[in-house]
Design a protein around this motif. Structure first.
Motif, PDB file in Angstrom:
ATOM      1  N   PHE A   1       0.867  -1.196  -0.089  1.00 37.20           N
ATOM      2  CA  PHE A   1      -0.062   0.015   0.076  1.00 37.20           C
ATOM      3  C   PHE A   1       0.916   1.187  -0.139  1.00 37.20           C
ATOM      4  N   PHE A   2       0.631   2.131  -0.978  1.00 42.09           N
ATOM      5  CA  PHE A   2       1.437   3.342  -0.837  1.00 42.09           C
ATOM      6  C   PHE A   2       0.325   4.690  -1.046  1.00 42.09           C
ATOM      7  N   GLN A   3       0.874   5.692  -0.321  1.00 48.15           N
ATOM      8  CA  GLN A   3      -0.122   6.920  -0.136  1.00 48.15           C
ATOM      9  C   GLN A   3       0.877   8.006   0.069  1.00 48.15           C
ATOM     10  N   TRP A   4       0.645   8.960  -0.832  1.00 54.24           N
ATOM     11  CA  TRP A   4       1.499  10.293  -0.551  1.00 54.24           C
ATOM     12  C   TRP A   4       0.380  11.577  -0.720  1.00 54.24           C
ATOM     13  N   ASP A   5       0.557  12.759  -0.139  1.00 54.47           N
ATOM     14  CA  ASP A   5      -0.111  13.815   0.036  1.00 54.47           C
ATOM     15  C   ASP A   5       0.413  14.984  -0.226  1.00 54.47           C
TER      16      ASP A   5
ATOM     17  N   PHE B   1       2.267  27.769   3.325  1.00 50.34           N
ATOM     18  CA  PHE B   1       2.539  26.464   3.971  1.00 50.34           C
ATOM     19  C   PHE B   1       2.639  25.426   2.920  1.00 50.34           C
ATOM     20  N   THR B   2       3.266  24.755   2.940  1.00 49.15           N
ATOM     21  CA  THR B   2       3.713  23.439   2.103  1.00 49.15           C
ATOM     22  C   THR B   2       3.898  22.113   2.760  1.00 49.15           C
ATOM     23  N   ASN B   3       3.176  21.223   2.510  1.00 46.99           N
ATOM     24  CA  ASN B   3       3.366  19.772   3.275  1.00 46.99           C
ATOM     25  C   ASN B   3       3.057  18.638   2.303  1.00 46.99           C
ATOM     26  N   TYR B   4       4.356  18.009   2.360  1.00 49.88           N
ATOM     27  CA  TYR B   4       4.287  16.636   1.478  1.00 49.88           C
ATOM     28  C   TYR B   4       4.785  15.538   2.372  1.00 49.88           C
ATOM     29  N   ASP B   5       3.887  14.446   2.265  1.00 50.63           N
ATOM     30  CA  ASP B   5       4.223  13.208   3.104  1.00 50.63           C
ATOM     31  C   ASP B   5       3.991  11.828   2.189  1.00 50.63           C
ATOM     32  N   PHE B   6       4.865  10.954   2.518  1.00 42.15           N
ATOM     33  CA  PHE B   6       4.778   9.708   1.688  1.00 42.15           C
ATOM     34  C   PHE B   6       4.702   8.670   2.772  1.00 42.15           C
ATOM     35  N   TYR B   7       3.921   7.739   2.380  1.00 40.28           N
ATOM     36  CA  TYR B   7       3.795   6.517   3.297  1.00 40.28           C
ATOM     37  C   TYR B   7       3.420   5.153   2.660  1.00 40.28           C
ATOM     38  N   THR B   8       4.304   4.027   3.003  1.00 37.59           N
ATOM     39  CA  THR B   8       3.986   2.795   2.232  1.00 37.59           C
ATOM     40  C   THR B   8       4.237   1.628   3.494  1.00 37.59           C
ATOM     41  N   ASP B   9       3.192   0.732   3.173  1.00 41.01           N
ATOM     42  CA  ASP B   9       3.176  -0.632   3.965  1.00 41.01           C
ATOM     43  C   ASP B   9       3.157  -1.741   3.132  1.00 41.01           C
ATOM     44  N   MET B  10       4.403  -2.453   3.439  1.00 42.95           N
ATOM     45  CA  MET B  10       4.346  -3.784   2.394  1.00 42.95           C
ATOM     46  C   MET B  10       4.460  -4.913   3.471  1.00 42.95           C
ATOM     47  N   VAL B  11       3.635  -6.267   3.059  1.00 45.87           N
ATOM     48  CA  VAL B  11       3.537  -7.184   4.033  1.00 45.87           C
ATOM     49  C   VAL B  11       3.772  -8.514   2.982  1.00 45.87           C
ATOM     50  N   MET B  12       4.632  -9.509   3.760  1.00 41.55           N
ATOM     51  CA  MET B  12       4.905 -10.583   2.880  1.00 41.55           C
ATOM     52  C   MET B  12       4.861 -11.504   3.766  1.00 41.55           C
ATOM     53  N   GLU B  13       3.779 -12.397   4.012  1.00 45.36           N
ATOM     54  CA  GLU B  13       3.604 -13.356   4.926  1.00 45.36           C
ATOM     55  C   GLU B  13       3.554 -12.719   6.417  1.00 45.36           C
ATOM     56  N   ILE B  14       4.646 -13.269   7.199  1.00 48.18           N
ATOM     57  CA  ILE B  14       4.599 -12.805   8.514  1.00 48.18           C
ATOM     58  C   ILE B  14       5.401 -11.490   8.688  1.00 48.18           C
ATOM     59  N   TYR B  15       5.971 -10.902   7.503  1.00 48.56           N
ATOM     60  CA  TYR B  15       6.882  -9.765   7.571  1.00 48.56           C
ATOM     61  C   TYR B  15       6.145  -8.573   7.339  1.00 48.56           C
TER      62      TYR B  15
ATOM     63  N   ILE C   1       6.979  -4.222   6.331  1.00 44.89           N
ATOM     64  CA  ILE C   1       7.893  -2.949   6.371  1.00 44.89           C
ATOM     65  C   ILE C   1       7.165  -1.923   5.932  1.00 44.89           C
ATOM     66  N   ILE C   2       7.483  -0.755   6.892  1.00 42.17           N
ATOM     67  CA  ILE C   2       6.671   0.520   6.813  1.00 42.17           C
ATOM     68  C   ILE C   2       7.733   1.672   6.680  1.00 42.17           C
ATOM     69  N   ALA C   3       7.361   2.346   5.591  1.00 44.44           N
ATOM     70  CA  ALA C   3       8.401   3.525   5.336  1.00 44.44           C
ATOM     71  C   ALA C   3       7.404   4.936   5.443  1.00 44.44           C
ATOM     72  N   ARG C   4       8.239   5.818   5.871  1.00 43.46           N
ATOM     73  CA  ARG C   4       7.598   7.212   6.067  1.00 43.46           C
ATOM     74  C   ARG C   4       8.580   8.338   5.457  1.00 43.46           C
ATOM     75  N   SER C   5       8.529   9.467   5.040  1.00 44.94           N
ATOM     76  CA  SER C   5       9.250  10.464   4.632  1.00 44.94           C
ATOM     77  C   SER C   5       8.357  11.725   4.352  1.00 44.94           C
ATOM     78  N   GLY C   6       9.145  13.006   4.205  1.00 46.46           N
ATOM     79  CA  GLY C   6       8.293  14.060   3.794  1.00 46.46           C
ATOM     80  C   GLY C   6       8.951  15.253   4.050  1.00 46.46           C
ATOM     81  N   ILE C   7       8.324  16.466   3.504  1.00 42.33           N
ATOM     82  CA  ILE C   7       9.003  17.805   3.657  1.00 42.33           C
ATOM     83  C   ILE C   7       8.124  18.717   4.189  1.00 42.33           C
TER      84      ILE C   7
END
Length: 793
Positions: free
Chosen positions: A337-341, A365-379, A381-387
């Motif tokens: 799942f990927f989401q950016w705003d 005012f400016t805001n940019y956010d990125f979020y991703t959530d990846m699942v492979m069976e029991i594993y 990984i979540i990543a976030r970044s922005g400015i």
């Protein structure tokens, strides 16, 4: 950083031009140009005085100002899509005001030829590499899935290259994607793509015009090396309510505008959303891998304009956009799942002191956010970044005699959120190194002057002073030769870690050979303190922005350009040829062997290396501006190189965006006043790439040997698009139109990505055979689309 020597020259030029004013007896003509039906100000309308060949363009708020001696003059006012108006003016010995109303072209009657102000500006203005596009022109171009996109149109100009198939990112004259300053009403945007860049964030209904500056960037714009793109939103109608509804194959849009208080305040609202995911969900089986899939974007634009009085105007602008993309396979065991705003808001106060001086204060005012959530069976990984940016700028426009001056200052507080990772194995959290947020102050002061230096010479000279400070709180990790942490230095909040400053001169000259021909030259020196580093050749929402630090110096650039500009009035043609050379320092790339895994596991490591780059080329451009046939032809011949001490063994290599040839053709033909056909054809030399060239074993480990960096090229890229726009019904309160378009008309399979797959045959290592096969991935085949739009008033 070196301090340039052009400041004394600039001061002398300004003093000499001011001295020339004594003894003149000119008076100021000022006023506004508005739409006769709605009262909306027309930004970029042209005012031309026939007897003196003087010209002026209206500001974002439709105002203009000229100096004239006493006498009788013929004044012409024109704007794209409107009838030209001619006025006989008698200038008396005092300042005068003239408000002009322009009527839209009568599309149901005969075609009215409008003299475009840009035909004269093409040779008269001193600025090089500047192009202005209005949405009336953009809407005549073929649409991608029924959506007219201003960024896709910008990519058709010479010297500007698309970063990839369908992508909204672009490279200018050999520069990187991050080296383009993109503004929405002076508010910076850091990600301008929807659906991984296939659409831009600029809703065509909420855009009035786009101004692209690539060869000579005025001093008021800074922080980027290659270009500045200013996208302006229109004001709402002050007299009547209007709306528009559009329905396409993958998304719909809506637009509303009208008065809040007639002649005093207006509003504008525009929105769009894709709905493919929502339409297909009811028809999917519960076991389908696409069940529950998210694949959409939406955005909203809003603007409120308030005329407090003739000398004070307020503008409140807001933008919000979001993308979501998610899928699952193997019964849900694997999912992503990927989401950016994007969020941007601004408050602008425009004040006129008098007819010759105004100040524009802008808070944003400016805001940019990125979020991703990846699942492979029991594993997982979540990543976030922005400015996040907090920004203020103040600009003053002033006329003294026939000279124009622009000066001001700006300040930005940056909050950087680097890529941070979380990892889980079932319910157990893995120990990953967090990368902390970073903070910086970014300030600048600037001044520029447009100077008439006699009958043939004209100059635009500017100087910008920029200052950047990386500040705490921040932990700096000291590493030994093998990358182990041996010490930690902590800087408290608000304390300086590292700062940079520099002078940025900008100057351009024009020499008129006659009324239809001129020669221009320009020099720019720029600094870039905020940069984006990417593993790919295209712009992706996962690419994080980073500040200049102790170990990462700011980028800098010197660019020189010279060009020939000519008008052919009888044929209504403009043509130009420009040559440029650009030298870039401290460009930033990832070190060889970098991977996101290393960043997640060892977040304190320094993954960047810096080097130099240079590019040069020739650009040809010809444009037909009126008549039933309109369009342009552009061609770029260019070279772009890089050299990094830690990449490619220190040897020179071609940049990712090095393309020898780039051609774009755009044609539009008015079959009937209500029926227009248009065509676009593009050709570009293939992108560079690095490929494996050999394999060998060290013990039992297979080692891959790669070619030199970017030593190979993909096949050339070329594509033709076609569209047909038909306004099939028009009543007193409603207007219906259809737009049929075909993307990739002759179904060219253009390379988007090349995958190298290697297979091993045999079990005995001494006799094992390795075979490599290249596979090309292409994105878009021929894609027809149909959209229906209705305007109501």
């Amino acid at each position: 950083m070196k301090v340039v020597r052009c400041l004394p020259v600039l001061v002398v030029m300004i003093c000499l031009s001011a001295a020339s004013l004594y003894g003149q007896h000119s008076y100021r003509l000022s006023g506004w140009v508005r739409d006769s039906a709605s009262g909306k100000p027309l930004s970029g309308a042209h005012i031309y005085i026939e007897q003196t060949s003087q010209g002026a363009s209206t500001t974002d708020n439709g105002s203009f100002s000229l100096l004239l001696d006493t006498g009788t003059y013929t004044l012409r006012s024109s704007y794209i899509g409107y009838q030209t108006r001619t006025i006989t003016l008698r200038m008396r010995p005092h300042n005068q005001q003239l408000n002009i109303l322009l009527c839209p072209k009568d599309f149901e009657g005969k075609t009215i030829t409008v003299t475009d102000r840009r035909i004269r500006q093409h040779v008269e203005e001193s600025q090089m590499g500047r192009t202005e596009l209005h949405m009336e022109e953009v809407r005549k171009m073929p649409a991608f899935f029924g959506e007219n996109d201003v960024l896709k149109s910008i990519q058709l100009l010479p010297g500007i290259q698309s970063s990839g198939e369908g992508n909204s990112g672009f490279n200018v004259r050999g520069g990187g994607i991050d080296q383009n300053l993109i503004l929405l009403d002076y508010t910076k945007l850091y990600n301008v793509g929807h659906l991984f860049g296939f659409f831009s964030v600029f809703n065509a209904d909420a855009v009035q015009s786009a101004e692209m500056m690539k060869g000579d960037i005025p001093a008021e714009y800074g922080g980027r090396l290659s270009s500045a793109l200013k996208v302006s939103t229109p004001n709402g109608d002050f007299q009547h309510y209007h709306g528009k509804l559009g329905v396409g194959l993958i998304f719909s849009n809506i637009f509303l505008e009208g008065p809040i208080v007639k002649e005093k305040a207006s509003f504008l609202v525009a929105g769009r959303r894709t709905y493919v995911d929502a339409l297909i969900q009811p028809f999917l089986k519960e076991t389908s891998s696409m069940k529950g899939m998210k694949f959409y974007f939406y955005d909203l634009n809003g603007k409120i304009t308030w005329k407090i009085n003739p000398n004070n105007h307020l503008f409140l602008t807001a933008y919000n956009g979001s993308d979501a993309y998610g899928f699952k396979t193997n019964g849900g065991a694997i999912s992503s799942f990927f989401q950016w705003d994007n969020t941007a808001t601004s408050l602008q106060w425009l004040h006129y002191f008098n007819a010759s001086t105004s100040i524009n204060n802008h808070f944003s005012f400016t805001n940019y956010d990125f979020y991703t959530d990846m699942v492979m069976e029991i594993y997982q990984i979540i990543a976030r970044s922005g400015i996040r940016d907090y920004h203020f700028r103040s600009d003053v426009d002033q006329s003294i005699g026939k000279q124009q001056f622009h000066y001001g200052a700006e300040y930005t507080y940056h909050h950087f959120i680097p890529n941070n990772y979380e990892a889980y194995s079932g319910e157990t959290a893995m120990d990953l190194q967090d990368r902390e947020a970073q903070f910086a102050h970014d300030a600048a002061a600037f001044a520029s002057a447009q100077l008439e230096l006699g009958r043939r010479w004209k100059a635009q000279a500017g100087l910008r002073f920029s200052y950047f400070q990386h500040t705490g709180p921040y932990h700096h990790y000291v590493l030994n030769e093998i990358g182990q942490v041996v010490d930690t230095i902590f800087t408290p909040a608000g304390q300086r870690i590292k700062d940079y400053m520099g002078l940025e001169p900008r100057i351009s000259l024009r020499y008129s050979l006659d009324s239809n021909k001129s020669v221009k030259a320009a020099y720019n020196h720029c600094y870039q303190y905020v940069q984006q580093v990417s593993l790919s050749s295209i712009s992706l929402p996962t690419d994080a922005w980073i500040p200049s630090t102790e170990s990462t110096m700011p980028q800098s650039c010197d660019q020189v350009a010279i060009g020939w500009f000519q008008n052919f009035p009888k044929q209504d043609l403009t043509a130009s040829m420009e040559a440029y050379y650009k030298k870039m320092h401290h460009l930033t790339e990832y070190k060889a062997g970098y991977s996101p895994y290393n960043e997640a596991a060892y977040g304190y490591s320094d993954p960047y290396t810096q080097g130099d780059g240079w590019s040069y080329g020739l650009e040809w451009f010809a444009q037909k501006n009126s008549g039933r046939w309109k369009g342009w032809l552009g061609y770029t011949l260019s070279w772009s190189f890089r050299q990094f001490e830690q990449l490619n063994s220190g040897k020179v290599f071609c940049a990712k965006n090095d393309r020898r040839h780039d051609v774009s053709l755009m044609l539009a033909y008015d079959i009937l006043p209500q029926l227009t056909a248009s065509l676009v054809w593009v050709y570009a030399t293939g992108n560079t790439m690095t490929v494996p060239v050999g394999y060998y074993f060290v013990g039992y480990n297979l080692v891959v040997e790669y070619s030199g960096t970017n030593a190979y090229r993909m096949d050339p890229y070329h594509r033709m698009d076609f569209s047909l726009s038909w306004m099939f019904r028009r009543t007193e309160h409603c207007e219906h139109s259809l737009q049929f378009s075909v993307y990739n008309l002759y179904n060219r399979k253009n390379p988007f990505f090349i995958s190298i797959q290697t297979t091993m045959e045999g079990e005995d290592m001494t006799k094992m055979a390795l075979q490599s096969q290249a596979y090309q991935m292409s994105l878009f085949p021929i894609l027809p689309s149909l959209s229906w739009n209705v305007k109501f008033r």
